[in-house]
Write an enzyme that holds these catalytic residues in place. Structure first.
Site, PDB file in Angstrom:
ATOM      1  N   GLU A 181      -8.627   3.058   2.204  1.00  0.00           N
ATOM      2  CA  GLU A 181      -9.265   2.588   0.329  1.00  0.00           C
ATOM      3  C   GLU A 181      -7.553   2.273   0.664  1.00  0.00           C
ATOM      4  O   GLU A 181      -7.147   1.641  -0.210  1.00  0.00           O
ATOM      5  CB  GLU A 181      -8.396   4.827   0.930  1.00  0.00           C
ATOM      6  CG  GLU A 181      -6.754   4.565   0.495  1.00  0.00           C
ATOM      7  CD  GLU A 181      -6.785   5.061   2.100  1.00  0.00           C
ATOM      8  OE1 GLU A 181      -5.677   5.008   2.869  1.00  0.00           O
ATOM      9  OE2 GLU A 181      -8.130   5.358   2.976  1.00  0.00           O
ATOM     10  N   ASP A 200     -12.401   6.744   3.377  1.00  0.00           N
ATOM     11  CA  ASP A 200     -11.167   6.570   4.198  1.00  0.00           C
ATOM     12  C   ASP A 200     -10.881   4.598   4.596  1.00  0.00           C
ATOM     13  O   ASP A 200      -9.406   4.804   5.846  1.00  0.00           O
ATOM     14  CB  ASP A 200     -11.489   7.419   5.430  1.00  0.00           C
ATOM     15  CG  ASP A 200      -9.875   7.076   6.092  1.00  0.00           C
ATOM     16  OD1 ASP A 200      -8.945   7.056   5.352  1.00  0.00           O
ATOM     17  OD2 ASP A 200     -10.378   7.388   7.555  1.00  0.00           O
ATOM     18  N   LYS A 227     -11.036  12.658   7.189  1.00  0.00           N
ATOM     19  CA  LYS A 227     -10.333  12.873   8.624  1.00  0.00           C
ATOM     20  C   LYS A 227     -10.544  13.796   8.803  1.00  0.00           C
ATOM     21  O   LYS A 227      -9.537  15.383   8.689  1.00  0.00           O
ATOM     22  CB  LYS A 227      -9.032  12.429   8.297  1.00  0.00           C
ATOM     23  CG  LYS A 227      -8.080  11.002   7.911  1.00  0.00           C
ATOM     24  CD  LYS A 227      -7.013  11.132   7.999  1.00  0.00           C
ATOM     25  CE  LYS A 227      -7.407   9.108   7.255  1.00  0.00           C
ATOM     26  NZ  LYS A 227      -7.108   8.457   8.011  1.00  0.00           N
ATOM     27  N   ARG A 229      -7.200  -1.095   1.521  1.00  0.00           N
ATOM     28  CA  ARG A 229      -8.053  -2.291   0.227  1.00  0.00           C
ATOM     29  C   ARG A 229      -8.210  -2.383  -0.666  1.00  0.00           C
ATOM     30  O   ARG A 229      -7.755  -3.187  -1.662  1.00  0.00           O
ATOM     31  CB  ARG A 229      -8.783  -2.799   1.548  1.00  0.00           C
ATOM     32  CG  ARG A 229     -10.013  -2.143   1.638  1.00  0.00           C
ATOM     33  CD  ARG A 229     -10.949  -2.281   2.829  1.00  0.00           C
ATOM     34  NE  ARG A 229     -10.690  -1.198   4.113  1.00  0.00           N
ATOM     35  CZ  ARG A 229     -10.816  -1.942   5.321  1.00  0.00           C
ATOM     36  NH1 ARG A 229     -12.343  -2.401   5.600  1.00  0.00           N
ATOM     37  NH2 ARG A 229     -10.579  -1.054   6.500  1.00  0.00           N
ATOM     38  N   ASP A 267       1.642   6.833   5.168  1.00  0.00           N
ATOM     39  CA  ASP A 267       0.358   5.728   4.499  1.00  0.00           C
ATOM     40  C   ASP A 267       1.098   4.595   3.329  1.00  0.00           C
ATOM     41  O   ASP A 267       0.646   3.886   2.754  1.00  0.00           O
ATOM     42  CB  ASP A 267      -1.044   6.105   4.990  1.00  0.00           C
ATOM     43  CG  ASP A 267      -2.144   5.768   4.574  1.00  0.00           C
ATOM     44  OD1 ASP A 267      -1.489   4.421   5.854  1.00  0.00           O
ATOM     45  OD2 ASP A 267      -3.313   5.295   4.568  1.00  0.00           O
ATOM     46  N   ASP A 290      -3.199  10.759   2.530  1.00  0.00           N
ATOM     47  CA  ASP A 290      -4.400  10.261   2.878  1.00  0.00           C
ATOM     48  C   ASP A 290      -5.342  10.982   3.702  1.00  0.00           C
ATOM     49  O   ASP A 290      -5.636  11.509   5.073  1.00  0.00           O
ATOM     50  CB  ASP A 290      -4.198   8.900   4.076  1.00  0.00           C
ATOM     51  CG  ASP A 290      -6.255   7.961   4.472  1.00  0.00           C
ATOM     52  OD1 ASP A 290      -6.583   8.806   3.662  1.00  0.00           O
ATOM     53  OD2 ASP A 290      -5.673   7.465   5.532  1.00  0.00           O
ATOM     54  N   LYS A 309       1.336  -0.990   0.148  1.00  0.00           N
ATOM     55  CA  LYS A 309       0.035  -0.031  -0.408  1.00  0.00           C
ATOM     56  C   LYS A 309       1.042   1.270  -0.042  1.00  0.00           C
ATOM     57  O   LYS A 309       1.517   1.752   1.057  1.00  0.00           O
ATOM     58  CB  LYS A 309      -0.704   0.227   1.422  1.00  0.00           C
ATOM     59  CG  LYS A 309      -1.325   1.558   1.198  1.00  0.00           C
ATOM     60  CD  LYS A 309      -2.232   1.945   2.728  1.00  0.00           C
ATOM     61  CE  LYS A 309      -2.799   2.145   2.903  1.00  0.00           C
ATOM     62  NZ  LYS A 309      -3.850   2.945   4.573  1.00  0.00           N
TER      63      LYS A 309
END
Length: 528
Positions: free
Chosen positions: A360, A358, A287, A362, A298, A280, A275
């Site tokens: 994202e 949020d 968020k 996966r 992230d 993010d 990932k």
């Protein structure tokens, strides 16, 4: 644009005798559990000097001692004890903590070429390796400092490394040093990509760094996909996350494909998806309340997959193959952003209803996971992994120092997580083992007629029961790996690694974990 300052690992020279001329060094850092175990290796005057400090300091075996002595390099003597290592809760990280603190202290008092004396452990067979890895960690300089502040580009010129109770075969000691430097090279790459800010490591610049890193002689092939239409056709869930950023060239996503193939007949293949969310925002489920800070980390999953390939390019293990996909995108909030309630069909033909933008991570990984699943059918002895800073729940469950490993059925039968945990325990890269259960697959089953799978609920993972386990079920189900379970004609081993706790957080540099454990599991026996 200035040239990219690709990560390096500082030079380490093997020192065979502490009583020989050591004029090339300017500090001695002693990493040991007890003073008595090292007296035969040190100058008698140095031993008496340390004994005098112990007499006046009841915390001598737990605190760093810094002193001046004529008989050590640069007159700088640092005794950095591990403390107790034999209690039920102790592990090899005691040696890492001591080495890291000792070398940081040496650098802090002006040393540029410290010599580390490591005396190993009967209990922990990789204590010397762990000590050297921690010493190397102390020398890392962040990418943006190296690029923007040239006078701070390095912290040291070199390290010396002495091994008490050294192997009779000096080649083995040199191989240990070479192995440690290769791992640190990989971790430094992971820190560079994972730790750089969202603009310095926006998706196109991640691709530039990776292409520069793996030049023509690296042994690693690199292929970069940036076309929106190809994303939409072959990686539609990745494309959904990338949508809000795709109109901004410097933020448009990249899928980066890596391949390493060692010499000889391949007997093991690792296939990894990382990932790489460069920032993010949470997307339209934004968020709020200050939770966006730190989200540039992230991308540590993709960063550390890259780092693992860098270790491969340095050590070139034989009979081993690795395939990697870096899913690099920015989860932006904008008018083109994907939304809750959308239904999107995945690469594997599974209809996914979005529950929370949020979630994202996966999304960007699951189509590449489907892709490597397709490749795995043709590979020898394949092991599939996803690596991601995926959930806050894993931190709630295990804390900030542990990687969660979640096996599917064939991986559980193979005890993949147990093997990773054992490898990690050896090198100070610890894991906790989680299990995906029937409740996790039930949780992601969509109750409507429109979709097959619910991507996520709309609560924080840390407030959701089994909040880091059910995403593993999502990844298996949507990629089609659920069709390759233990009862299938072609079972495939798959392990999801959630590094949200172990990957690191601002203001500290990323950790580069679990690169050491993966190396210990797949590479060590091939090169040491």
């Amino acid at each position: 644009m200035a040239p990219i300052q690709i990560a390096t690992a500082v030079d380490v020279q093997l020192v065979k005798n502490l009583s020989s001329s050591l004029n090339d060094y300017d500090a001695l850092v002693v990493v040991a559990t007890q003073l008595e175990e090292i007296t035969e290796y040190l100058d008698n005057a140095v031993t008496r000097h340390l004994q005098s400090h112990r007499e006046i300091n009841n915390s001598f075996n737990n605190d760093i001692t810094v002193s001046v002595h004529e008989n050590v390099p640069g007159k700088r003597l640092i005794f950095s004890p591990t403390g107790a290592v034999d209690r039920d809760h102790d592990d090899v990280r005691r040696f890492a903590d001591a080495a890291l603190a000792g070398v940081k202290k040496a650098i802090g008092i002006g040393a540029r070429s410290p010599l580390i004396a490591s005396f190993g452990s009967k209990r922990y067979r990789q204590a010397n390796l762990v000590t050297l890895l921690a010493a190397l960690e102390a020398t890392y300089v962040p990418l943006q400092v190296r690029e923007e502040v040239p006078e701070r580009r390095t912290k040291v010129d070199k390290l010396g490394f002495f091994i008490g109770q050294a192997s009779p075969n000096h080649d083995a000691d040199q191989k240990l040093i070479d192995y440690a430097r290769a791992i640190e090279f990989g971790r430094a790459v992971g820190r560079d990509i994972g730790g750089a800010d969202p603009e310095r490591m926006a998706p196109p610049r991640v691709a530039e760094y990776v292409q520069e890193l793996f030049g023509k002689s690296s042994g690693v092939k690199v292929d970069v996909v940036k076309d929106k239409k190809e994303f939409e056709k072959n990686f539609p869930l990745f494309a959904a996350v990338n949508r809000a950023s795709s109109s901004v060239d410097r933020h448009n996503g990249r899928l980066i494909f890596l391949e390493y193939k060692g010499e000889g007949e391949i007997n093991t293949t690792a296939l990894l998806v990382g990932k790489g969310i460069t920032f993010d925002t949470g997307g339209l489920d934004i968020k709020a309340g200050g939770h966006m800070a730190g989200m540039s980390y992230d991308k540590c999953g993709a960063a550390n997959v890259t780092g693992f390939f860098k270790v491969l390019s340095e050590l070139k293990p034989k009979q081993f193959k690795a395939i990697g996909v870096l899913a690099v995108a920015r989860n932006n909030c904008g008018e083109e952003g994907y939304t809750a309630d959308e239904v999107i069909t995945s690469r594997g033909g599974v209809r996914v209803r979005i529950g929370n933008t949020d979630a994202e991570g996966r999304m960007v990984m699951v189509d590449p996971l489907c892709y490597i699943k397709e490749l795995a059918a043709k590979e020898v002895n394949p092991h599939l992994f996803t690596m991601a800073t995926l959930t806050g729940h894993v931190i709630r469950a295990y804390g900030t120092n542990y990687t969660a490993a979640v096996d599917n059925g064939p991986a559980r039968d193979n005890e993949t997580s147990q093997k990773l945990q054992a490898a990690g325990d050896e090198v100070g890269d610890p894991f906790e083992i989680s299990t995906v259960r029937r409740e996790d697959f039930a949780f992601i089953a969509d109750e409507s007629e429109t979709a097959d799978v619910l991507q996520c609920n709309n609560e924080a993972s840390s407030a959701t029961s089994r909040g880091h386990q059910f995403p593993a079920a999502f990844l298996a189900r949507v990629s089609g790996l659920d069709n390759h379970g233990r009862n299938s004609a072609n079972p495939l081993r798959y392990t999801h690694l959630d590094i949200a706790g172990s990957g690191g957080e601002l203001p500290h540099s990323p950790t580069g974990r679990p690169i050491p454990a993966l190396c210990q599991m797949f590479i060590a026996d091939r090169v040491l």
